[in-house]
Design an enzyme around this catalytic site. Structure first.
Site, short mmCIF file in Angstrom:
data_model
loop_
_atom_site.label_atom_id
_atom_site.label_comp_id
_atom_site.label_asym_id
_atom_site.label_seq_id
_atom_site.Cartn_x
_atom_site.Cartn_y
_atom_site.Cartn_z
N GLU A 185 -31.12 -42.55 -44.26
CA GLU A 185 -31.65 -43.82 -44.77
C GLU A 185 -31.30 -44.01 -46.26
O GLU A 185 -32.13 -44.40 -47.07
CB GLU A 185 -33.16 -43.91 -44.56
CG GLU A 185 -33.55 -43.93 -43.09
CD GLU A 185 -35.04 -44.22 -42.87
OE1 GLU A 185 -35.80 -44.14 -43.85
OE2 GLU A 185 -35.42 -44.52 -41.74
N GLU B 3 -34.06 -43.82 -34.58
CA GLU B 3 -35.51 -43.67 -34.73
C GLU B 3 -36.23 -44.88 -34.15
O GLU B 3 -36.25 -45.94 -34.77
CB GLU B 3 -35.92 -43.48 -36.20
CG GLU B 3 -35.54 -42.15 -36.80
CD GLU B 3 -36.14 -41.96 -38.19
OE1 GLU B 3 -37.10 -42.67 -38.54
OE2 GLU B 3 -35.63 -41.09 -38.93
#
Length: 831
Positions: free
Chosen positions: A193, A264
């Site tokens: 991320e 995710e």
């Protein structure tokens, strides 16, 4: 989110069709490979074959090696074929050059076990992982490297990052764990991320992310590398999505020849002390996954599939010891229903559609303003699968599709693996429900006797500096605690007014003592770690000691410049003196890292003999160690400790730190965020087990603590007569979807865990009952035969199926013929 889905659904058709048109060229030129992993715009290609990939995150350090076979087995039975995990750098290299790959950190054993179970693995090397894990996975020694700046185009950081990543990759290569070597690893992730911090580093961040991707690719694993939430991921790395509804939020791969991967899908959310738990329904998760596969997705990962436990001091700042307990497998390793079962049914429905999804031609259009249809078909081969999505959040939609009428519940997706037969609906839960019970163990409480040892409160320490030292650099992640002491002289004529000790701190918590006596405490929160301690004090004429105990709740795990974060006291004064406030900040301070009890390791058998334990004193004094011996709880079920009567501290079982507890920090609901703490069975031994507790606060009583065994043996079914049949009722035979049961019908299905049998029927009502598992209530009408029929069909059995039919329950009289009937059942399992 729903409105966004509606807007995007109206324009997705053209985009999806264009992407697949490009895909067709790319696929036709790809040579079949029998080993390794490749990809194109539709899917990963593993050993020459396309597959739908259902993945779940299980983190090896958040469980024990003894738990791994059971967790992986439940994941596979739940329909998963991939397991995803991070690599935890600070667990593997806690001291520079000193490595740990044993016990909970034996990642090779874990990955090899995944392969032995017949599943694939995705390894998120990072080495920054976030993950609500201490320091985002970075070892503390890394921040002490000269001139280092984390996660940017910084030579010292890149040197150590590359060294660790290469070490991990080389280790997996030696063990032949990559799919290109015949092993289970099909993908690896570099960074994590990074888009969240890239702007903070400007051009240096852009250069770094390109360097990271190229560095990973040069390691020649011959399996794809990915970057989650990274739209500028360099070729050939695949950018992937994280979030709850990626079908509607993901901008798509940054190249048309890359597949859509979801790394995710948050099955719940992590929890922090002082906040209530977060819940996400099985229906919402299923809706998001079904839409993802309808929109060209062929891979999804549930984060987390098993949440696990943050043992010891492994959590990031203020995160609870319990991690993602609301996952399909709960913290104790038990299947959480209906989440586990409803997703299992979803995977089965998607597998029935596999050929169409992997090889069919997509088309998307709106049947009505609320209903979207996605079709994958190959007319020449008679292959077709359809997804009917009702985006209306409140109302049932009835539509006609290919000559048939379909009733679509609100906010749901129906899956038709032959474009005709509904085998699954995301809002219609056919799977059973269960409720968790925690039962006080008689054996563990037998002859339980507590003793205490009081930590010595220092009044004068060496390691001198003019002002208090920063807490992270002082403790170096070896302990949560550090002492600060200073002295002041007070004249008698300066006393007489109420005095207040005021200490400003950057976090996380603090205890204050004056002349060796506890005077008060304060703490920050997850969102605002800074706080000011203000407590009334009394001083005496002459010398007075001021002692502070700084306390940490983990290092930060997110954001830019982690190496520049600070904690601990930054200013102190005494207010109320006749002569004016006394400034203590630069008064000269002594320091000591850690507690005497930690130095002596009083939580171990040998260490506990190094100090003198005395008879329990109630109520407890601040900063006290408690010790007892408990017998191993009866049975084989998971074990927990409920920390009633306690405030804040840590628990050790036979020398194993099971994590931080914090009972005194209440959520807005007026309850502790977490009351029960997992004790893995592997931490226990036959006979007596040493339990040691470090308690920071005063007024506590360990005699109120409860040792519990954990069950999910209250199971329920909640089914209407209009429920679709279980997806198990269907199979693909000779290219067609055909029933595999004598009669396709709505059924209540119950199954006991651990080969237990149904020993009692606690509730049964066919009519209009209401409530949920554990709290059902009869409505205005209920068949008087309800309980009798359930007992006849289910008692004494490990599993049973009950038809939801009026002729079975209302054979003599239908008390409310105008009501749509609902069958609610609650039974108890046992031996």
């Amino acid at each position: 989110m729903i409105n966004q889905a509606k807007r995007q659904s109206r324009r997705v058709g053209a985009v999806l069709a264009a992407a697949i048109a490009l895909l067709g060229i790319y696929v036709s030129t790809a040579a079949a490979s029998q080993h390794g992993v490749r990809y194109d715009g539709r899917s990963l290609i593993i050993n020459g074959k396309r597959k739908l990939l259902f993945s779940g995150s299980i983190h090896y350090p958040r469980s024990t090696p003894e738990m791994w076979p059971d967790l992986l087995g439940k994941a596979k039975r739940g329909g998963l074929n991939v397991i995803q995990t991070y690599i935890f750098w600070n667990g593997h290299e806690p001291l520079q050059g000193q490595y740990n790959f044993e016990g909970r950190y034996d990642v090779v054993k874990f990955v090899r076990m995944i392969g032995e179970m017949g599943m694939y693995a995705t390894i998120r090397v990072g080495p920054f992982i976030e993950a609500e894990w201490n320091h985002g996975g970075f070892p503390f020694w890394l921040r002490e490297v000269k001139n280092i700046t984390f996660r940017t185009d910084n030579a010292p950081f890149k040197y150590h990052m590359r060294k660790f990543v290469r070490m991990i990759v080389d280790m997996f290569k030696r063990e032949k764990l990559y799919a290109s070597q015949g092993g289970p690893i099909i993908m690896s992730q570099i960074e994590n991320e990074y888009a969240n911090v890239e702007r903070a580093f400007k051009d240096s961040g852009s250069r770094y992310i390109q360097w990271a991707g190229n560095m990973a690719e040069r390691l020649k694993t011959r399996v794809p590398w990915i970057m989650c939430k990274q739209i500028d991921a360099p070729d050939p790395l695949i950018n992937t999505c994280n979030g709850r509804h990626c079908a509607d939020t993901f901008l798509g791969p940054n190249k048309p020849y890359k597949p859509s991967l979801w790394t995710e899908n948050w099955t719940s959310h992590y929890t922090v002390f002082g906040e209530p738990s977060y819940y996400r329904t099985a229906e919402d998760i299923a809706y998001s996954v079904a839409r993802w596969f309808a929109r060209n997705g062929t891979h999804v990962n549930y984060y987390m599939y098993y949440g696990g436990t943050n043992f010891g001091r492994t959590t990031s700042s203020f995160s609870t010891t319990q991690y993602y307990d609301e996952a399909p497998i709960d913290e104790y390793g038990l299947e959480r229903e209906p989440k586990w079962g409803h997703l299992k049914d979803l995977h089965r429905a998607l597998k029935l559609s596999q050929k169409a999804l992997l090889w069919g031609h997509p088309s998307v259009w709106m049947l009505t303003k609320d209903v979207e249809v996605c079709i994958y078909d190959q007319p020449r081969n008679n292959v077709c699968a359809a997804f009917l999505t009702n985006n209306n959040n409140d109302n049932v939609s009835t539509v006609k599709f290919r000559g048939h009428e379909y009733h679509l519940p609100p906010y749901s997706v129906s899956i038709l693996p032959d474009c005709k037969t509904v085998v699954y609906n995301t809002m219609t839960v056919v799977a059973q429900h269960n409720a968790r019970r925690l039962v006080k163990s008689r054996l563990a409480h037998w002859n339980l006797r507590w003793e205490n040892y009081k930590e010595v409160i220092p009044t004068q320490l060496g390691y001198f500096s003019w002002k208090p030292k920063e807490l992270y650099l002082l403790t170096k992640d070896t302990t949560d605690y550090a002492w600060y002491t200073t002295k002041i002289q007070v004249k008698k004529q300066d006393l007489g007014f109420p005095l207040v000790l005021e200490v400003a701190s950057l976090g996380h918590a603090m205890l204050a003592f004056v002349n060796g006596e506890f005077v008060g405490s304060a703490h920050g929160s997850h969102d605002d770690k800074s706080f000011v301690l203000k407590v009334p004090i009394q001083l005496k004429p002459g010398d007075n000691s001021i002692t502070l105990l700084g306390s940490l709740m983990g290092l930060p795990d997110s954001g830019a410049r982690l190496e520049k974060r600070y904690a601990g006291p930054r200013g102190a004064s005494i207010i109320g003196m006749k002569s004016g406030p006394i400034e203590l900040t630069y008064n000269g301070w002594g320091h000591k890292v850690g507690l005497d009890g930690e130095d002596a390791q009083v939580y171990t058998e040998n260490g506990s003999r190094r100090v003198r334990w005395t008879k329990l004193q109630k109520p407890g004094r601040a900063l006290t160690w408690y010790k007892t011996y408990m017998f191993n709880p009866e049975g084989r079920n998971p074990v927990a400790v409920r920390m009633k009567g306690m405030g804040k501290g840590m628990v050790w079982i036979n020398g194993n730190n099971i994590g931080r507890y914090w009972m005194s920090y209440l959520s807005p609901l007026g309850q502790p965020t977490q009351s029960e703490y997992h004790i893995p069975r592997s931490f226990l031994k036959r006979g007596r087990n040493l339990m040691v507790i470090l308690e920071e606060e005063e007024g506590t009583n360990p005699e109120k603590i409860e040792i519990l065994t954990v069950y999910r043996d209250i199971i329920c079914s909640d089914t209407t007569e209009n429920h679709i049949p279980a997806v198990k009722s269907w199979a693909r035979k000779q290219g067609k979807i055909l029933s595999v049961v004598n009669k396709v019908r709505a059924e209540a299905r119950l199954r006991c865990p651990f080969q237990k049998r149904i020993v009692s029927v606690e509730f049964a009502s066919f009519g209009d009952p209401y409530g949920t598992c554990g709290s059902y209530t009869r409505g205005n009408c209920s068949s008087p035969l309800s309980k009798f029929i359930i007992q006849k069909l289910c008692l004494g059995k490990n599993r049973c199926h009950v038809p939801v039919e009026r002729q079975l329950f209302d054979r003599y009289q239908d008390w409310c013929p105008e009501v749509q009937k609902r069958l609610a059942i609650q039974v108890k399992c046992g031996y």
